[in-house]
Design a protein around this motif. Structure first.
Motif, short mmCIF file in Angstrom:
data_model
loop_
_atom_site.label_atom_id
_atom_site.label_comp_id
_atom_site.label_asym_id
_atom_site.label_seq_id
_atom_site.Cartn_x
_atom_site.Cartn_y
_atom_site.Cartn_z
N ALA A 24 18.11 4.43 -13.18
CA ALA A 24 17.10 4.84 -12.20
C ALA A 24 15.95 3.87 -12.03
N MET A 25 15.72 3.02 -13.02
CA MET A 25 14.45 2.29 -13.07
C MET A 25 14.11 1.55 -11.78
N ASN A 26 15.05 0.80 -11.26
CA ASN A 26 14.73 -0.01 -10.10
C ASN A 26 14.50 0.85 -8.86
N ILE A 27 15.43 1.75 -8.58
CA ILE A 27 15.27 2.57 -7.38
C ILE A 27 14.05 3.49 -7.51
N ALA A 28 13.78 4.00 -8.70
CA ALA A 28 12.61 4.86 -8.89
C ALA A 28 11.32 4.09 -8.61
N ALA A 29 11.24 2.86 -9.10
CA ALA A 29 10.04 2.06 -8.85
C ALA A 29 9.91 1.76 -7.36
N ASN A 30 11.03 1.48 -6.69
CA ASN A 30 10.96 1.22 -5.26
C ASN A 30 10.58 2.46 -4.46
N VAL A 31 11.07 3.61 -4.88
CA VAL A 31 10.67 4.87 -4.23
C VAL A 31 9.16 5.08 -4.38
N MET A 32 8.66 4.86 -5.57
CA MET A 32 7.22 5.05 -5.82
C MET A 32 6.38 4.11 -4.95
N LEU A 33 6.75 2.85 -4.91
CA LEU A 33 6.00 1.87 -4.11
C LEU A 33 6.09 2.21 -2.63
N ALA A 34 7.27 2.58 -2.17
CA ALA A 34 7.43 2.91 -0.75
C ALA A 34 6.58 4.13 -0.38
#
Lengths: 265, 265, 265
Positions: free
Chosen positions: A29-39
């Motif tokens: 999840a780490m990468n997609i979760a960080a991208n979701v948060m930033l978006a």
């Protein structure tokens, strides 16, 4: 059924504050979760080591813990972070991925539940099993409908004085007294890995900004996800294109789109 | 050269069963591998800790092990899972990434090979080195052609009574007696990280459904990848667009497209 | 301001050599960093375990170390790799993510700085804090402008005899005597997680090919990123579409586009 929750206002507040959220989540999840948060407008930090997880929990506005790819070392970091969040009066959210699957997971989850999460977000099979029932989950995927898990969720919320969010085709959120449904999203969402885990991080972003209102903050996070999912699905041709369209939709989301997704009982 | 392998039927069966597969893979691959599995129709679970990897292997339909980002803790989990899979009669597939690069990798691979993988999937340089030869691999990338590795693959298959799959421009699969080539895919595929690792997970999905036929199941997994790769390449403008188009293509793939990719000797 | 750095020639050389780079980076960055490297034309290998990190550093052309998701085990691997790189005369680059946030991070960074990185790449808040100042960073995100960090960067470069790169809206690179600015990129880049971490890996690719010229090699890496970012931004509709368009742009990049991004003082 009337819509009384100002989810749109919560999103506007969250974006204005861009809260720092400590996300202890799994490797998938780490990468997609960080991208979701930033978006969405938040500031994620993935900090898990026992040596610093507690110290960092004091800095962050909220903490989220997901047990997807568990190990002994990580459990120590999770517990240190949860304790420090509690000591600092920061809310934290638990995502007990497939907690029923092995003894190791059951033990870790029991210990984390004892550290008083403010919010528990999970799929239907996980919520049913957490409330002591027997679900039909297979590995990390739910085998039960959200509707079937609603009574378990209310029970769990009362027992642990927590907000419980069951996500699926229609999401259900309860604090044991009040409850709400969130509509929208897309049938493609379970076909993209770790979107549920990313949603737990996003719940952290909303509750970091409104720790006084974890029930409404959780609804707002789920409404954000549902509205962006509905938008992304309009042009997606499959799970691959859905994923990047979902991030584009999150970043461009009109807060007004959230309120139509929420109905309260 | 005639096409006698019903790869299309295997894909239809795999999708109908949506098998639970335990994927112990590397940090680089985890997200894309899970997305490949979901897009293809399988249910992946990334469970690696020594405390639970063995227990979970008894639940899953198959196991895959990839040593890309190796560490001592993970080796313990890999070995526990492989032993439990063997005890439960579940097939498992090995992906010995860059096993020739360091002593640590060589030792781990020797130990894992002793635990009787049903399938070994690797690039040409890895297969040549595994059979005792000297390849021209650089780091994790192959420096040899698949054709050059075919004799090594046959040798390896006979010695270990395993199915061996060498992937590259044209893939080669053998069980030591029979062999097949899989055509298709795209020159962009080696430009996207961890697609090979994801393919090993997908082999797990097919062999979970047809443990009686690991040779044909492996061919079907490779044919699925090749057909989706051919499709994705039609509109891709580079490695970035290829990746999401590949997931879309996997999800939309017509099983009939598989059979044309396979030729048997 | 004149443009005297042949960044375009460095990109052509790097692509021709496709250098093997050992990237010890964080869990969030691993996949996107590997994809950035492949798209740009390099060959990344993520090898971190203490048991093999040193041995592998002797094989690779350069090493990069990023402390984003730090743990005790990983620090041991980082130190072993940095020492082995030094012993083998291979340059290495440090990315001290949020090094000021916790005592654990500060200690690890002090120890790594003592192992003589050839290049330090970081955001403005990280560089200011590394030079002993107090920045306005929040978690992993910078709270300061690059311009504000330039004097800190020069100080740091002189003190450690290293090339220091501060990345942000306009990048700044210095070896303590010379300096350059790199223009271009896109306001969307901070909205995609781990692009900075990926850039550190790319610096490794350029310095692997030109270890004699770490200042110019660093500029070339940053110019490659900036030019590809400018190109990707032309058609991106948000952070999701930017990410895959950025990989496509990196792969298709005309080296001539680099030189216009660089100005030297």
């Amino acid at each position: 059924m009337t819509n009384t929750i100002p989810a749109s206002r919560f999103l506007t507040q969250m974006r204005a504050r861009a809260p720092l959220v400590q996300c202890i989540t799994n490797y998938v999840a780490m990468n997609i979760a960080a991208n979701v948060m930033l978006a969405a407008g938040a500031s994620p930090a993935m900090v898990h080591a026992p040596e610093e997880a507690g110290e960092f929990a004091g800095i962050a506005g909220a903490l989220t813990i997901n047990i997807g790819t568990l190990s002994t070392q990580w459990i120590a970091g999770m517990e240190a972070a949860a304790k420090a969040a509690n000591a600092a009066g920061k809310p934290w959210a638990l995502d007990p991925v497939a907690h029923y699957a092995t003894g190791f997971r059951r033990d870790a989850t029991r210990s984390l539940m004892g550290l008083k999460p403010a919010i528990i977000r999970a799929n239907a099979s996980e919520i049913i099993a957490l409330a002591g029932g027997t679900g039909a989950g297979k590995g990390v995927d739910s085998g039960d409908s959200v509707e079937f898990a609603e009574q378990s969720a209310i029970l769990l919320a009362r027992q642990h004085r927590a907000v419980v969010a069951v996500t699926g085709e229609v999401d259900f959120v309860t604090d044991g007294l009040r409850s709400a449904h969130i509509h929208g999203g897309s049938a493609l969402m379970p076909k993209i890995t770790a979107l549920g885990c990313s949603l737990t991080c996003l719940v952290g972003a909303f509750v970091a900004v409104r720790p006084d209102a974890p029930f409404d903050a959780t609804i707002a996070a789920l409404a954000t996800f549902a509205a962006a999912g509905t938008e992304a699905a309009k042009l997606a041709e499959g799970p691959g294109s859905f994923q990047w369209r979902f991030l584009d939709a999150l970043a461009a989301l009109d807060p007004a789109a959230l309120d139509a997704t929420v109905t309260t009982a």
